[in-house]
Design a protein around this motif. Structure first.
Motif, PDB file in Angstrom:
ATOM      1  N   LYS A   1       0.829  -1.215   0.000  1.00 57.70           N
ATOM      2  CA  LYS A   1       0.000   0.000   0.000  1.00 57.70           C
ATOM      3  C   LYS A   1       0.863   1.265   0.000  1.00 57.70           C
ATOM      4  O   LYS A   1       0.648   2.168  -0.808  1.00 57.70           O
ATOM      5  N   VAL A   2       1.853   1.310   0.896  1.00 61.61           N
ATOM      6  CA  VAL A   2       2.656   2.538   1.006  1.00 61.61           C
ATOM      7  C   VAL A   2       3.577   2.695  -0.214  1.00 61.61           C
ATOM      8  O   VAL A   2       3.656   3.771  -0.816  1.00 61.61           O
ATOM      9  N   GLY A   3       4.252   1.607  -0.591  1.00 58.55           N
ATOM     10  CA  GLY A   3       5.195   1.685  -1.714  1.00 58.55           C
ATOM     11  C   GLY A   3       4.513   2.076  -3.017  1.00 58.55           C
ATOM     12  O   GLY A   3       5.004   2.943  -3.762  1.00 58.55           O
ATOM     13  N   SER A   4       3.374   1.450  -3.305  1.00 63.58           N
ATOM     14  CA  SER A   4       2.726   1.758  -4.588  1.00 63.58           C
ATOM     15  C   SER A   4       2.123   3.165  -4.561  1.00 63.58           C
ATOM     16  O   SER A   4       2.206   3.896  -5.554  1.00 63.58           O
TER      17      SER A   4
ATOM     18  N   VAL B   1      11.529   3.268   5.220  1.00 65.70           N
ATOM     19  CA  VAL B   1      10.156   3.582   5.615  1.00 65.70           C
ATOM     20  C   VAL B   1       9.618   2.469   6.517  1.00 65.70           C
ATOM     21  O   VAL B   1       8.863   2.705   7.458  1.00 65.70           O
ATOM     22  N   THR B   2      10.039   1.233   6.233  1.00 65.81           N
ATOM     23  CA  THR B   2       9.595   0.054   6.998  1.00 65.81           C
ATOM     24  C   THR B   2       9.719   0.315   8.504  1.00 65.81           C
ATOM     25  O   THR B   2      10.737   0.858   8.955  1.00 65.81           O
ATOM     26  N   ASN B   3       8.717  -0.087   9.239  1.00 65.44           N
ATOM     27  CA  ASN B   3       8.715   0.124  10.693  1.00 65.44           C
ATOM     28  C   ASN B   3       9.292  -1.053  11.461  1.00 65.44           C
ATOM     29  O   ASN B   3       9.213  -2.185  10.977  1.00 65.44           O
ATOM     30  N   PRO B   4       9.825  -0.836  12.662  1.00 61.44           N
ATOM     31  CA  PRO B   4      10.016   0.459  13.299  1.00 61.44           C
ATOM     32  C   PRO B   4      11.154   1.211  12.607  1.00 61.44           C
ATOM     33  O   PRO B   4      12.301   0.735  12.590  1.00 61.44           O
ATOM     34  N   VAL B   5      10.825   2.375  12.064  1.00 62.03           N
ATOM     35  CA  VAL B   5      11.716   2.987  11.077  1.00 62.03           C
ATOM     36  C   VAL B   5      13.065   3.406  11.664  1.00 62.03           C
ATOM     37  O   VAL B   5      14.090   3.331  10.964  1.00 62.03           O
ATOM     38  N   ASP B   6      13.103   3.816  12.930  1.00 58.27           N
ATOM     39  CA  ASP B   6      14.394   4.235  13.498  1.00 58.27           C
ATOM     40  C   ASP B   6      15.350   3.045  13.593  1.00 58.27           C
ATOM     41  O   ASP B   6      16.543   3.168  13.319  1.00 58.27           O
TER      42      ASP B   6
ATOM     43  N   SER C   1      -4.342   0.386   8.261  1.00 54.04           N
ATOM     44  CA  SER C   1      -2.988   0.840   7.922  1.00 54.04           C
ATOM     45  C   SER C   1      -3.029   2.333   7.623  1.00 54.04           C
ATOM     46  O   SER C   1      -4.098   2.900   7.428  1.00 54.04           O
ATOM     47  N   THR C   2      -1.847   2.951   7.588  1.00 50.74           N
ATOM     48  CA  THR C   2      -1.771   4.350   7.147  1.00 50.74           C
ATOM     49  C   THR C   2      -1.112   4.351   5.779  1.00 50.74           C
ATOM     50  O   THR C   2      -0.124   3.649   5.576  1.00 50.74           O
ATOM     51  N   THR C   3      -1.672   5.087   4.849  1.00 52.69           N
ATOM     52  CA  THR C   3      -1.159   5.020   3.480  1.00 52.69           C
ATOM     53  C   THR C   3      -0.946   6.393   2.837  1.00 52.69           C
ATOM     54  O   THR C   3       0.156   6.716   2.411  1.00 52.69           O
TER      55      THR C   3
ATOM     56  N   ASP D   1      12.726  -8.304  -9.992  1.00 58.02           N
ATOM     57  CA  ASP D   1      14.170  -8.445 -10.177  1.00 58.02           C
ATOM     58  C   ASP D   1      14.914  -7.266  -9.532  1.00 58.02           C
ATOM     59  O   ASP D   1      14.841  -6.132 -10.016  1.00 58.02           O
ATOM     60  N   PHE D   2      15.620  -7.569  -8.452  1.00 60.94           N
ATOM     61  CA  PHE D   2      16.319  -6.504  -7.720  1.00 60.94           C
ATOM     62  C   PHE D   2      17.391  -5.805  -8.556  1.00 60.94           C
ATOM     63  O   PHE D   2      17.719  -4.655  -8.309  1.00 60.94           O
ATOM     64  N   SER D   3      17.920  -6.510  -9.562  1.00 63.91           N
ATOM     65  CA  SER D   3      18.992  -5.896 -10.353  1.00 63.91           C
ATOM     66  C   SER D   3      18.472  -4.689 -11.146  1.00 63.91           C
ATOM     67  O   SER D   3      19.242  -3.857 -11.600  1.00 63.91           O
TER      68      SER D   3
ATOM     69  N   GLU E   1      11.679   9.280  18.536  1.00 62.30           N
ATOM     70  CA  GLU E   1      11.208   8.022  17.930  1.00 62.30           C
ATOM     71  C   GLU E   1       9.978   8.283  17.057  1.00 62.30           C
ATOM     72  O   GLU E   1       9.113   9.084  17.436  1.00 62.30           O
ATOM     73  N   HIS E   2       9.902   7.638  15.905  1.00 57.75           N
ATOM     74  CA  HIS E   2       8.636   7.629  15.168  1.00 57.75           C
ATOM     75  C   HIS E   2       7.800   6.545  15.846  1.00 57.75           C
ATOM     76  O   HIS E   2       7.794   5.392  15.445  1.00 57.75           O
ATOM     77  N   GLY E   3       7.154   6.954  16.916  1.00 58.24           N
ATOM     78  CA  GLY E   3       6.422   6.007  17.759  1.00 58.24           C
ATOM     79  C   GLY E   3       5.864   6.763  18.937  1.00 58.24           C
ATOM     80  O   GLY E   3       5.874   8.002  18.964  1.00 58.24           O
TER      81      GLY E   3
ATOM     82  N   GLY F   1      15.722   7.827   7.584  1.00 58.00           N
ATOM     83  CA  GLY F   1      14.394   7.218   7.708  1.00 58.00           C
ATOM     84  C   GLY F   1      13.273   8.245   7.721  1.00 58.00           C
ATOM     85  O   GLY F   1      13.423   9.345   8.268  1.00 58.00           O
ATOM     86  N   MET F   2      12.156   7.858   7.120  1.00 60.70           N
ATOM     87  CA  MET F   2      10.959   8.715   7.102  1.00 60.70           C
ATOM     88  C   MET F   2      10.086   8.379   8.304  1.00 60.70           C
ATOM     89  O   MET F   2       9.665   7.242   8.465  1.00 60.70           O
ATOM     90  N   GLY F   3       9.849   9.370   9.150  1.00 59.72           N
ATOM     91  CA  GLY F   3       8.981   9.131  10.302  1.00 59.72           C
ATOM     92  C   GLY F   3       8.517  10.447  10.881  1.00 59.72           C
ATOM     93  O   GLY F   3       7.333  10.772  10.868  1.00 59.72           O
TER      94      GLY F   3
ATOM     95  N   ILE G   1       8.713  13.468   9.812  1.00 60.45           N
ATOM     96  CA  ILE G   1       8.039  14.413   8.908  1.00 60.45           C
ATOM     97  C   ILE G   1       6.542  14.085   8.851  1.00 60.45           C
ATOM     98  O   ILE G   1       5.697  14.969   8.803  1.00 60.45           O
ATOM     99  N   LEU G   2       6.247  12.793   8.962  1.00 60.88           N
ATOM    100  CA  LEU G   2       4.841  12.380   9.008  1.00 60.88           C
ATOM    101  C   LEU G   2       4.204  12.808  10.345  1.00 60.88           C
ATOM    102  O   LEU G   2       3.097  13.349  10.368  1.00 60.88           O
ATOM    103  N   ASP G   3       4.947  12.611  11.434  1.00 58.87           N
ATOM    104  CA  ASP G   3       4.449  13.062  12.742  1.00 58.87           C
ATOM    105  C   ASP G   3       4.196  14.567  12.709  1.00 58.87           C
ATOM    106  O   ASP G   3       3.229  15.066  13.284  1.00 58.87           O
TER     107      ASP G   3
END
Ligand code: NAI
Length: 306
Positions: free
Chosen positions: A10-13, A116-121, A220-222, A62-64, A172-174, A140-142, A144-146
């Motif tokens: 959800k977040v990535g797309s 971005v993946t949590n816990p982001v710190d 979720s938050t998106t 494919d990660f490459s 903490e983003h938490g 890490g992104m956290g 700025i959202l707070d």
């Protein structure tokens, strides 16, 4: 392609879509689930004639395909559920992030790496340690959202435009985040001139638990995270030197080392251009110290090798 996003959930797309529609850059979207990223990419490209963007998006397993990316954004991993905290997710997502960082080092060794993946710190800490990148390239992104949430609640309480609110959240983003009351203003007017103590306390509480509130309601938050990911990518790609709270590996700033936590930085072409060390009031300093201790205790509980 200059931006790769790993994790087409959800977040990535949604972040990929914002990057395209704000015409920031082209995107490679990578996921381990077969066809997911391909499908998201196709869906997005079909909106292009309506929204009129020319950017390209490629979905892949494919990660490459991230080769040569200037920015890699990691949104892969499990999301919070109402009954679990960000810290509960830690060990599961730590393994995922560790394995992704290996691919990043292999295919995009010169990139700026946004977690971005949590816990982001904690994920930012792992990515910094595992990548061997300079610390300015791993953030890490956290916060700025707070901060968006803090700004929104101040605007609501005062019934003024959200645009006129300037504020910062650190830590903490938490749950232990630290909204900086004495650095918050409405077009330069300190909020302490406009709001009573109880109103400010209410706003801080709403801010602290607003992520959980959204998760309780819809799982979720998106939209908000996806918007700020695009803002951060834009700041780096265009060297805009935006000032925001970003999870950063500390090397003595604010009196702490060997921990990644949200602090105000200048975010530009090199990633973290500078950490801004603000004067904190004694009670705020104490809250920030508590927040650092929570992250440090969690880092000690990391089980990366099992
Ligand atoms: P989601 O479950 O919708 O998407 C996660 C995606 O990651 C899935 O498509 C999954 O297949 C993929 N994935 C798992 N392992 C992978 C790997 N090794 N390589 C590539 N892809 C992999 O979850 P959602 O809602 O998109 O959230 C993603 C993460 O972002 C969660 O950890 C969540 O807690 C976090 N998050 C962080 C925010 C922040 O402010 N830092 C805000 C919102 C979410």
């Amino acid at each position: 392609m200059t931006i790769s996003i790993i994790g087409a959930g959800k977040v990535g797309s949604s972040a990929a879509f914002n990057i395209l529609r704000f015409r920031i850059d082209d995107v490679v979207l990578i996921d381990i689930v077969e066809n997911l990223a391909h499908g998201e990419a196709l869906d997005m490209i079909q909106t292009a004639p309506a929204i009129e963007f020319d950017g390209k998006i490629r979905g892949t397993n494919d990660f490459s395909e991230m080769e040569g990316s200037e920015i890699v954004i990691v949104t892969a991993g499990e999301a919070r559920k109402p009954e679990i905290t960000r810290l509960d997710l830690m060990n599961k997502n730590a393994k995922i992030v560790k394995s992704i960082v290996k691919e990043v080092v292999k295919y995009a060794p010169n990139c700026k790496l946004m977690l971005v993946t949590n816990p982001v710190d904690i994920m930012t800490y792992i990515a910094y340690k595992e990548s061997g990148f300079e610390r300015n390239r791993v953030f890490g992104m956290g916060n700025i959202l707070d901060t968006l949430r803090f700004r929104s609640y101040i605007a609501m309480e005062l019934n003024v435009s959200r645009e006129d609110i300037r504020a910062l959240v650190i830590g903490e983003h938490g749950d232990s985040m630290v909204p900086l009351v004495n650095y918050a203003s409405v077009s330069g007017i300190p909020i302490t001139n406009l709001l009573r103590k109880e109103q400010i306390e209410k706003i801080i509480n709403l801010t602290r638990y607003s992520g959980s509130a959204v998760i309780k309601l819809k799982g979720s938050t998106t939209f908000a995270p996806a918007a700020v990911i695009a803002i951060m990518a834009d700041a780096v790609l265009k060297g805009r030197n935006r000032v925001m709270g970003v999870s950063t590996y500390l090397k003595g700033e604010y009196g702490f080392s060997d921990v990644s936590i949200g602090v105000p930085v200048i975010l530009g072409g090199n990633g973290i251009e500078r950490v801004l060390e603000l004067e904190l009031r004694p009670e705020t300093k104490k809250l920030f110290e508590e927040s650092v201790s929570i992250i440090k205790r969690a880092i000690k509980k990391l089980k990366l090798d099992e």
